[in-house]
Design an enzyme around this catalytic site. Structure first.
Site, mmCIF file in Angstrom:
data_model
loop_
_atom_site.group_PDB
_atom_site.id
_atom_site.type_symbol
_atom_site.label_atom_id
_atom_site.label_comp_id
_atom_site.label_asym_id
_atom_site.label_seq_id
_atom_site.Cartn_x
_atom_site.Cartn_y
_atom_site.Cartn_z
ATOM 1 N N CYS A 23 -3.818 81.235 -51.226
ATOM 2 C CA CYS A 23 -4.436 81.570 -49.942
ATOM 3 C C CYS A 23 -3.959 80.659 -48.813
ATOM 4 O O CYS A 23 -4.223 80.925 -47.646
ATOM 5 C CB CYS A 23 -5.964 81.507 -50.046
ATOM 6 S SG CYS A 23 -6.566 79.864 -50.474
ATOM 7 N N ASP A 73 -5.006 77.630 -48.258
ATOM 8 C CA ASP A 73 -6.033 76.677 -47.843
ATOM 9 C C ASP A 73 -5.748 75.296 -48.437
ATOM 10 O O ASP A 73 -5.180 75.194 -49.525
ATOM 11 C CB ASP A 73 -7.417 77.149 -48.314
ATOM 12 C CG ASP A 73 -7.855 78.414 -47.601
ATOM 13 O OD1 ASP A 73 -7.209 78.774 -46.601
ATOM 14 O OD2 ASP A 73 -8.834 79.021 -48.042
ATOM 15 N N CYS A 86 -11.326 78.800 -45.928
ATOM 16 C CA CYS A 86 -12.340 79.845 -45.768
ATOM 17 C C CYS A 86 -13.735 79.213 -45.692
ATOM 18 O O CYS A 86 -13.905 78.010 -45.884
ATOM 19 C CB CYS A 86 -12.258 80.804 -46.948
ATOM 20 S SG CYS A 86 -12.719 80.028 -48.504
ATOM 21 N N CYS A 117 -12.764 78.572 -54.732
ATOM 22 C CA CYS A 117 -12.710 77.756 -53.510
ATOM 23 C C CYS A 117 -13.322 76.363 -53.737
ATOM 24 O O CYS A 117 -12.928 75.400 -53.093
ATOM 25 C CB CYS A 117 -13.420 78.460 -52.361
ATOM 26 S SG CYS A 117 -12.824 80.145 -52.090
HETATM 27 FE FE1 FES Z 1 -8.679 79.850 -50.164
HETATM 28 FE FE2 FES Z 1 -11.296 80.008 -50.276
HETATM 29 S S1 FES Z 1 -9.894 81.641 -50.046
HETATM 30 S S2 FES Z 1 -10.059 78.284 -50.705
#
Ligand code: FES
Length: 125
Positions: free
Chosen positions: A33, A35, A58, A102
């Site tokens: 993602c 992140d 997120c 996450c």
């Molecule tokens: Fe990437 Fe939540 S979608 S950490």
């Protein structure tokens, strides 16, 4: 979808920021993602006296990062090392199944910060 606790930590995350001259730093990212999370710790007598984070992620990642710092602050480093993504998720009242991963960012970045602290201590002893 999210619990009230998760929403509260998403809207009002605790311990956001940077620690100047930290004793340990840990970074974790999720290539799927994009992140990532950076955690800074300040340690005195093997107790995590201060902890701060910067996150790009997120809502669940932000809330998980905030909860990670709350669970770790004031704890001995060895106890903080045992904080798992499950504990973080449970402290938030649970995350939706598709968002469970996450909470892994918090657990991983914290572990890396503690390992960094241990390495720095070893280097300076
Ligand atoms: Fe990437 Fe939540 S979608 S950490």
């Amino acid at each position: 979808m999210y619990t009230d606790i998760t929403m509260e930590h998403f809207k009002n995350p605790q311990n956001v920021g940077v620690i100047e001259c930290p004793d340990g730093v840990g970074v974790a990212g999720d290539p799927n993602c994009g992140d990532y999370l950076k955690i800074y710790i300040k340690v005195e007598n093997d107790i995590i006296k201060d902890i701060k984070f910067q996150v790009h992620g997120c809502a669940a990642a932000i809330a998980s990062s905030s909860m990670t710092t709350i669970l770790a602050k004031g704890k001995p480093v060895l106890a903080a090392y045992t904080i798992t993504e499950k504990k973080i998720s449970e402290a938030l009242g649970g995350l939706p199944e598709e968002k469970e991963h996450c909470s892994l960012l918090g657990a991983l970045a914290l572990k890396k910060a503690i390992v960094d602290y241990a390495n720095n201590r070893w280097k300076n002893s």
